[in-house]
Design a protein around this motif. Structure first.
Motif, PDB file in Angstrom:
ATOM      1  N   UNK A   1       0.574  -1.072  -0.050  1.00 22.36           N
ATOM      2  CA  UNK A   1       0.031  -0.017   0.095  1.00 22.36           C
ATOM      3  C   UNK A   1       0.571   1.258   0.066  1.00 22.36           C
ATOM      4  N   UNK A   2       0.245   2.095  -0.449  1.00 22.06           N
ATOM      5  CA  UNK A   2       1.032   3.591  -0.582  1.00 22.06           C
ATOM      6  C   UNK A   2       1.269   3.996   0.891  1.00 22.06           C
ATOM      7  N   UNK A   3       2.421   4.630   1.302  1.00 21.51           N
ATOM      8  CA  UNK A   3       2.464   4.514   2.854  1.00 21.51           C
ATOM      9  C   UNK A   3       3.711   5.657   3.137  1.00 21.51           C
ATOM     10  N   UNK A   4       3.723   6.139   4.225  1.00 22.32           N
ATOM     11  CA  UNK A   4       4.574   7.060   4.776  1.00 22.32           C
ATOM     12  C   UNK A   4       5.934   6.821   4.934  1.00 22.32           C
ATOM     13  N   UNK A   5       7.032   7.449   4.456  1.00 20.98           N
ATOM     14  CA  UNK A   5       8.489   7.062   4.612  1.00 20.98           C
ATOM     15  C   UNK A   5       9.012   7.494   5.780  1.00 20.98           C
ATOM     16  N   UNK A   6       8.174   8.454   6.572  1.00 23.45           N
ATOM     17  CA  UNK A   6       8.717   9.222   7.631  1.00 23.45           C
ATOM     18  C   UNK A   6       7.636   9.095   8.812  1.00 23.45           C
ATOM     19  N   UNK A   7       8.019   9.454   9.937  1.00 19.69           N
ATOM     20  CA  UNK A   7       7.189  10.154  11.189  1.00 19.69           C
ATOM     21  C   UNK A   7       6.925  11.325  10.717  1.00 19.69           C
ATOM     22  N   UNK A   8       5.727  11.654  10.804  1.00 20.75           N
ATOM     23  CA  UNK A   8       5.362  13.376  10.241  1.00 20.75           C
ATOM     24  C   UNK A   8       3.952  13.666  10.237  1.00 20.75           C
ATOM     25  N   UNK A   9       3.567  14.491   8.991  1.00 23.60           N
ATOM     26  CA  UNK A   9       2.153  14.857   8.990  1.00 23.60           C
ATOM     27  C   UNK A   9       1.858  14.561   7.478  1.00 23.60           C
TER      28      UNK A   9
ATOM     29  N   UNK B   1      -6.073  21.563   6.871  1.00 29.10           N
ATOM     30  CA  UNK B   1      -6.031  20.401   7.637  1.00 29.10           C
ATOM     31  C   UNK B   1      -4.761  19.342   7.283  1.00 29.10           C
ATOM     32  N   UNK B   2      -4.546  18.732   8.273  1.00 29.02           N
ATOM     33  CA  UNK B   2      -3.232  17.531   8.138  1.00 29.02           C
ATOM     34  C   UNK B   2      -3.713  16.525   8.888  1.00 29.02           C
ATOM     35  N   UNK B   3      -3.074  15.171   8.672  1.00 27.65           N
ATOM     36  CA  UNK B   3      -3.027  14.154   9.687  1.00 27.65           C
ATOM     37  C   UNK B   3      -1.957  13.619  10.116  1.00 27.65           C
ATOM     38  N   UNK B   4      -1.616  13.542  11.421  1.00 28.63           N
ATOM     39  CA  UNK B   4      -0.328  12.966  12.131  1.00 28.63           C
ATOM     40  C   UNK B   4      -0.212  11.416  11.506  1.00 28.63           C
ATOM     41  N   UNK B   5       1.067  11.142  11.066  1.00 26.71           N
ATOM     42  CA  UNK B   5       1.264   9.819  10.565  1.00 26.71           C
ATOM     43  C   UNK B   5       2.546   9.109  10.957  1.00 26.71           C
ATOM     44  N   UNK B   6       2.573   7.602  11.019  1.00 16.06           N
ATOM     45  CA  UNK B   6       4.090   7.240  11.422  1.00 16.06           C
ATOM     46  C   UNK B   6       4.592   6.416  10.237  1.00 16.06           C
ATOM     47  N   UNK B   7       5.811   6.239  10.282  1.00 12.11           N
ATOM     48  CA  UNK B   7       6.567   5.436   9.293  1.00 12.11           C
ATOM     49  C   UNK B   7       5.624   3.925   8.964  1.00 12.11           C
ATOM     50  N   UNK B   8       5.465   3.942   7.607  1.00  9.72           N
ATOM     51  CA  UNK B   8       4.855   2.628   7.328  1.00  9.72           C
ATOM     52  C   UNK B   8       3.151   2.727   7.534  1.00  9.72           C
ATOM     53  N   UNK B   9       2.671   3.672   7.927  1.00  7.63           N
ATOM     54  CA  UNK B   9       1.243   3.709   8.066  1.00  7.63           C
ATOM     55  C   UNK B   9       0.684   4.173   6.769  1.00  7.63           C
ATOM     56  N   UNK B  10      -0.453   3.556   6.196  1.00  7.26           N
ATOM     57  CA  UNK B  10      -1.031   3.793   5.001  1.00  7.26           C
ATOM     58  C   UNK B  10      -1.319   5.213   4.652  1.00  7.26           C
ATOM     59  N   UNK B  11      -1.269   5.965   3.632  1.00  8.05           N
ATOM     60  CA  UNK B  11      -1.590   7.278   3.365  1.00  8.05           C
ATOM     61  C   UNK B  11      -3.025   7.556   3.490  1.00  8.05           C
ATOM     62  N   UNK B  12      -3.738   8.505   4.460  1.00  9.67           N
ATOM     63  CA  UNK B  12      -5.064   8.679   4.438  1.00  9.67           C
ATOM     64  C   UNK B  12      -5.628   9.226   2.970  1.00  9.67           C
ATOM     65  N   UNK B  13      -6.783   9.137   2.837  1.00  8.85           N
ATOM     66  CA  UNK B  13      -7.433   9.291   1.677  1.00  8.85           C
ATOM     67  C   UNK B  13      -7.249  10.805   1.012  1.00  8.85           C
ATOM     68  N   UNK B  14      -6.914  10.971  -0.187  1.00  8.24           N
ATOM     69  CA  UNK B  14      -6.527  12.275  -0.629  1.00  8.24           C
ATOM     70  C   UNK B  14      -5.167  12.746  -0.537  1.00  8.24           C
ATOM     71  N   UNK B  15      -4.473  12.201   0.490  1.00  9.46           N
ATOM     72  CA  UNK B  15      -3.254  12.921   0.911  1.00  9.46           C
ATOM     73  C   UNK B  15      -2.279  12.302  -0.023  1.00  9.46           C
ATOM     74  N   UNK B  16      -1.151  12.856  -0.175  1.00  8.31           N
ATOM     75  CA  UNK B  16      -0.018  12.410  -1.251  1.00  8.31           C
ATOM     76  C   UNK B  16       1.281  13.138  -1.034  1.00  8.31           C
TER      77      UNK B  16
END
Length: 423
Positions: free
Chosen positions: A66-74, A109-124
């Motif tokens: 799945x498309x996911x975050x490469x970093x801890x961030x937003x 608006x933004x969403x707090x996200x951790x490394x490996x978590x799936x990207x939320x809908x609409x975010x890129x």
């Protein structure tokens, strides 16, 4: 007084002779005669290290899945990033690795996200947490340095579903095992390992633990060969020491060829009075008795013994190891995988002058190390006699002096074949 010339035969003391093969000619002849092993077997993935893939390995899934975050961030909508100055955003949700969220982002608006978590809908886009200023009360602020799509790993970015991950014939390394585990493979189809039967010949040889009589020596070649074969990753059949007796040797050859893909002997392939190997082999197989323009390791027997390939190596301990490295090991690799390995060769500066006459290829046992200037340097590992096994034990490379070489000056650049990837 008239001078009487002695008629002699070519020997290992000669610089070279017209009847000898070059090292490359011998390698080509061996490769041409080999057939790959095609038998297959399934093995658990934990037992697959060093084995050879029998089929192409096709990925059943996308990696990442799945498309996911490469970093801890937003996580942000890229179109909503600031193009100048700074901008505040409300943090409307948090998504951890192994979780997902259906919450999307409206403008600002933004969403707090951790490394490996799936990207939320609409975010890129993800902005790493170190580049975000926290304002408290669920609000953050970022500047205009960020670009759309940063810090995001796309589904299938590493491996796409249906892609060929590894081709058949590949020797599996530790990293390969990890890749295959990430694809969910519990078992792998691999080629059967080559079976190699070997023994030493000579009445003077004694096994470890036996008393030594006058003229006796312990059989080091069997132990060197056993270790070399273990490193190569084959099935080993150790037939011990066979005495210099025609019937005993004939029986040993027949037994070895009936149970192995390759038969290897050390000793008994020269022109000594008790070297019966040639005569026996002529009646049992199709053999070529070669002299190779190299030092050490000039005599070599190669061919077919029944259904098995045969290598008759010289008896001197260093020559056994050298001819194994240069001819037998690549041949076994080819049998197992269908690929003739390319030997790593590096350049190094000679620490000392080396004497050599043109005419044959010399493999000088050497010590490769870094000099004070950080460049590789190399020099001999000691006396170079083919019976001085300690020269191999101290060495970590071969210094390669080709047929045209007429000696080496101190400081000259040399070609070197390391024994391993570390020195």
């Amino acid at each position: 007084m008239s001078i009487v010339e002695v008629s002699t035969q070519p020997s290992c003391a000669d610089a070279g002779d017209s009847q000898s093969l070059s090292v490359e000619q011998a390698r080509r002849a061996i490769r041409k005669a080999l057939d790959q092993i095609t038998d297959r077997q399934m093995v658990p993935i934990r037992d697959a290290l060093g084995r050879v893939l029998a089929d192409d390995c096709i990925s059943p899934i996308d990696v990442p899945s799945h498309t996911n975050s490469a970093m801890d961030g937003y996580a942000f909508v890229g179109a909503d990033l600031p193009t100048e100055g700074v901008r505040e955003y409300a943090v409307v949700a948090t998504v951890l690795a192994g979780q997902s969220t259906d919450v999307g982002c409206k403008p600002n608006e933004c969403i707090r996200i951790m490394t490996g978590a799936p990207m939320p809908p609409g975010t890129d886009t993800v902005v790493m947490q170190e580049q975000v200023e926290s304002l408290g009360n669920g609000r953050i602020r970022i500047d205009a340095r960020h670009r759309v799509g940063q810090n995001v790993r796309q589904a299938g970015e590493d491996i796409a579903q249906g892609a060929c991950v590894f081709q058949q014939g590949r020797y599996l390394r530790a990293a390969d095992i990890g890749v295959l585990a990430s694809l969910g493979f519990a078992e792998l189809k691999v080629r059967r390992r080559p079976r190699v039967a070997f023994f030493s010949t000579g009445d003077e040889l004694r096994s470890i633990g036996d008393p030594l009589g006058k003229g006796d020596v312990y059989d080091s070649n069997r132990y060197s060969l056993f270790s070399l074969l273990t490193e190569t990753g084959v099935e080993i059949i150790d037939l011990g020491v066979v005495r210099d007796d025609r019937q005993a040797l004939a029986d040993a050859f027949k037994r070895a060829s009936s149970m192995a893909d390759v038969v290897i002997t050390s000793g008994g392939v020269s022109v000594g009075a008790a070297d019966y190997t040639k005569d026996i082999l002529k009646g049992l197989g199709s053999l070529s008795f070669w002299t190779i323009a190299m030092k050490p390791g000039r005599p070599l027997t190669f061919g077919r013994l029944g259904d098995a390939m045969f290598f008759g190596l010289p008896g001197n301990p260093v020559a056994v190891m050298l001819t194994f490295h240069q001819f037998v090991q690549p041949a076994l690799r080819y049998l197992a995988s269908g690929n003739w390995p390319q030997t790593l060769v590096v350049e190094a500066r000679a620490r000392t002058a080396l004497k050599k006459k043109p005419g044959r290829f010399e493999f000088v046992r050497g010590i490769l190390e870094y000099g004070e200037d950080g460049r590789l340097t190399v020099g001999p590992s000691g006396k170079q006699g083919s019976g001085i096994l300690t020269s191999m034990s101290r060495a970590n490379c071969y210094i390669l002096l080709d047929e045209a070489c007429a000696g080496v000056a101190e400081g000259e650049t040399l070609r070197v074949q390391p024994f391993s990837t570390t020195i």
